[in-house]
Design an enzyme around this catalytic site. Structure first.
Site, PDB file in Angstrom:
ATOM      1  N   ASN A   1       9.729  -8.445  19.967  1.00 21.18           N
ATOM      2  CA  ASN A   1       9.163  -7.343  20.757  1.00 21.18           C
ATOM      3  C   ASN A   1      10.107  -6.145  20.759  1.00 21.18           C
ATOM      4  O   ASN A   1       9.684  -4.993  20.626  1.00 21.18           O
ATOM      5  CB  ASN A   1       9.043  -7.764  22.234  1.00 21.18           C
ATOM      6  CG  ASN A   1       7.693  -8.361  22.589  1.00 21.18           C
ATOM      7  OD1 ASN A   1       6.728  -8.210  21.862  1.00 21.18           O
ATOM      8  ND2 ASN A   1       7.649  -9.044  23.725  1.00 21.18           N
TER       9      ASN A   1
ATOM     10  N   MET B   1       0.862  -1.194   0.000  1.00 15.74           N
ATOM     11  CA  MET B   1       0.000   0.000   0.000  1.00 15.74           C
ATOM     12  C   MET B   1       0.890   1.232   0.000  1.00 15.74           C
ATOM     13  O   MET B   1       1.975   1.217   0.594  1.00 15.74           O
ATOM     14  CB  MET B   1      -0.855   0.086   1.286  1.00 15.74           C
ATOM     15  CG  MET B   1      -1.659  -1.131   1.620  1.00 15.74           C
ATOM     16  SD  MET B   1      -3.209  -1.196   0.713  1.00 15.74           S
ATOM     17  CE  MET B   1      -3.763  -2.833   1.249  1.00 15.74           C
TER      18      MET B   1
ATOM     19  N   ASP C   1       1.166   4.491   1.836  1.00 13.13           N
ATOM     20  CA  ASP C   1       0.621   5.072   3.068  1.00 13.13           C
ATOM     21  C   ASP C   1       0.565   6.595   2.938  1.00 13.13           C
ATOM     22  O   ASP C   1       1.575   7.255   2.683  1.00 13.13           O
ATOM     23  CB  ASP C   1       1.488   4.682   4.274  1.00 13.13           C
ATOM     24  CG  ASP C   1       1.281   3.237   4.700  1.00 13.13           C
ATOM     25  OD1 ASP C   1       0.355   2.580   4.182  1.00 13.13           O
ATOM     26  OD2 ASP C   1       2.042   2.766   5.573  1.00 13.13           O
TER      27      ASP C   1
ATOM     28  N   THR D   1      -0.239 -10.210  20.093  1.00 13.36           N
ATOM     29  CA  THR D   1       0.562  -9.032  20.430  1.00 13.36           C
ATOM     30  C   THR D   1      -0.304  -8.019  21.179  1.00 13.36           C
ATOM     31  O   THR D   1      -1.495  -7.869  20.909  1.00 13.36           O
ATOM     32  CB  THR D   1       1.185  -8.393  19.166  1.00 13.36           C
ATOM     33  OG1 THR D   1       0.138  -8.019  18.261  1.00 13.36           O
ATOM     34  CG2 THR D   1       2.126  -9.380  18.464  1.00 13.36           C
TER      35      THR D   1
ATOM     36  N   ASP E   1       3.652  -5.354  12.193  1.00 15.09           N
ATOM     37  CA  ASP E   1       4.350  -5.871  11.007  1.00 15.09           C
ATOM     38  C   ASP E   1       5.844  -5.979  11.264  1.00 15.09           C
ATOM     39  O   ASP E   1       6.494  -6.918  10.791  1.00 15.09           O
ATOM     40  CB  ASP E   1       4.097  -4.967   9.797  1.00 15.09           C
ATOM     41  CG  ASP E   1       2.626  -4.877   9.443  1.00 15.09           C
ATOM     42  OD1 ASP E   1       1.889  -5.851   9.708  1.00 15.09           O
ATOM     43  OD2 ASP E   1       2.206  -3.827   8.917  1.00 15.09           O
TER      44      ASP E   1
ATOM     45  N   ASN F   1      -3.129  -9.268  16.780  1.00 17.22           N
ATOM     46  CA  ASN F   1      -3.140  -8.346  17.915  1.00 17.22           C
ATOM     47  C   ASN F   1      -4.434  -8.524  18.718  1.00 17.22           C
ATOM     48  O   ASN F   1      -5.285  -9.351  18.369  1.00 17.22           O
ATOM     49  CB  ASN F   1      -2.909  -6.897  17.465  1.00 17.22           C
ATOM     50  CG  ASN F   1      -4.060  -6.339  16.639  1.00 17.22           C
ATOM     51  OD1 ASN F   1      -5.185  -6.839  16.690  1.00 17.22           O
ATOM     52  ND2 ASN F   1      -3.787  -5.298  15.869  1.00 17.22           N
TER      53      ASN F   1
HETATM   54  O1  RIB Z   1      -0.048  -2.568   9.507  1.00 22.01           O
HETATM   55  C1  RIB Z   1       0.181  -1.272   9.053  1.00 22.01           C
HETATM   56  C2  RIB Z   1      -0.212  -1.130   7.633  1.00 22.01           C
HETATM   57  O2  RIB Z   1      -1.598  -1.329   7.527  1.00 22.01           O
HETATM   58  C3  RIB Z   1       0.054   0.219   7.022  1.00 22.01           C
HETATM   59  O3  RIB Z   1       1.321   0.314   6.409  1.00 22.01           O
HETATM   60  C4  RIB Z   1      -1.090   0.381   6.046  1.00 22.01           C
HETATM   61  O4  RIB Z   1      -0.656   0.317   4.715  1.00 22.01           O
HETATM   62  C5  RIB Z   1      -2.073  -0.727   6.372  1.00 22.01           C
HETATM   63  O5  RIB Z   1      -2.083  -1.686   5.404  1.00 22.01           O
END
Ligand code: RIB
Ligand code: NA
Length: 309
Positions: free
Chosen positions: A282, A12, A14, A222, A256, A186
């Site tokens: 972590n 994506m 952002d 998490t 992530d 999470n």
């Molecule tokens: O987990 C974070 C991500 O979630 C962001 O980078 C955004 O693109 C969404 O996909």
């Protein structure tokens, strides 16, 4: 050449606005900063694993547009294999509108676009990489069918799997649990998947045990500043793995970072106990929350204490 970590997942762009607080319905508010970054859960995880030193490949679909071209270059800059990165004229590169408040918390809208055109044929093409990897990682920002196909392909070749059911769907197919060596989500995703409240570490342990019972090899929930809870075997008690206390600037993509680090550890230290991998992951994620952005905040091996390697 052969890669250790294969990610089948999303990319994506952002689009991030920093604001004091999140807006209410119908409200317009001033933000104080805007920036564009590389994101998407799949690509984020891949970049974190690569920055720690893993040999990685990304299996994904981008638009045939400016953002897609930039994204291909971003993978190349990280030494990530782009053999299975495709671009399409049928849809635009995925985009995420992200609002981050002063507490470092966020609200996100994703428009998956080209990510949803990553289908079974593309997954099949990636079989040489998937079947020879040490670990495969999937999420839920591409079509669930494609994710499940990739997980099954990995399992057939005895490749270890990490599945991150994010963003979560309430009616997740039961095959996802069975195909997950590590099922990692999470607290809010765990709530959606189980219908139970996850407010405490104890709650996380309980829902983790329930998720494990659905057939996963192990479960990690998490918990942000509280670290995570790890459940590794039927009948064994959940283990709380706390994390270091840091000041959060932007927690977007911290999960992530955790999963990318975890994939690195599974690939490089296959016999390390999962709890120890989670403890280290972590600490990697804790670095990421101290700087703004997602990938832009992920540490490289050289920035991390040698005790993590
Ligand atoms: O987990 C974070 C991500 O979630 C962001 O980078 C955004 O693109 C969404 O996909
Ligand atoms: Na960050």
């Amino acid at each position: 050449g052969q890669v250790d970590v294969v990610i089948v997942g999303s990319c994506m762009t952002d689009l991030v606005s920093q604001v004091q607080r999140l807006p209410k319905v119908g409200e317009t508010i001033h933000g104080h900063k805007f920036f564009i970054g590389f994101g998407g859960k799949g690509a984020n995880q891949c970049v974190q694993a690569a920055r720690m030193g893993a040999k990685t490949a990304m299996v994904c679909k981008l638009g045939n547009d400016f953002f897609g071209d930039k994204y291909v270059q971003n993978f190349k800059d990280h030494g990530i294999s782009t053999d299975y990165v495709e671009q399409t004229a049928e849809a635009v590169t995925g985009a995420a509108s992200i609002i981050v408040n002063d507490a470092g918390e966020n609200a996100i809208v994703i428009v998956a676009g080209a990510n949803l055109l990553l289908g079974n044929e593309e997954i099949q093409r990636a079989k040489p990489a998937v079947s020879q990897a040490k670990v495969l990682v999937c999420q839920l920002e591409i079509s669930p069918d494609a994710s499940l196909k990739a997980l099954h392909m990995a399992k057939e070749s005895y490749v270890r799997t990490i599945f991150n059911p994010a963003p979560a769907i309430a009616d997740l197919h039961s095959d996802f649990y069975k195909a997950s060596d590590v099922f990692c989500c999470n607290e809010s995703e765990a709530e959606l998947l189980t219908g139970q409240t996850v407010a405490t570490v104890e709650d996380a342990g309980k829902v983790g045990v329930e998720l494990l019972g659905r057939g996963c090899g192990s479960v990690i929930i998490t918990l942000g500043a509280q670290g995570c809870v790890v459940i590794t075997a039927q009948g064994s008690s959940p283990k709380h793995v706390p994390t270091s206390k840091v000041t959060a600037v932007d927690t977007t993509g911290a999960g992530d970072s955790f999963i990318g680090a975890l994939a690195f550890y599974i690939a490089h230290y296959p016999t390390m106990p999962l709890e120890e991998m989670a403890r280290r992951a972590n600490l990697v994620a804790a670095v990421s929350v101290q700087t703004e952005g997602t990938q832009s905040s992920y540490p490289c091996k050289k920035d991390l204490p040698s005790a993590l390697f």
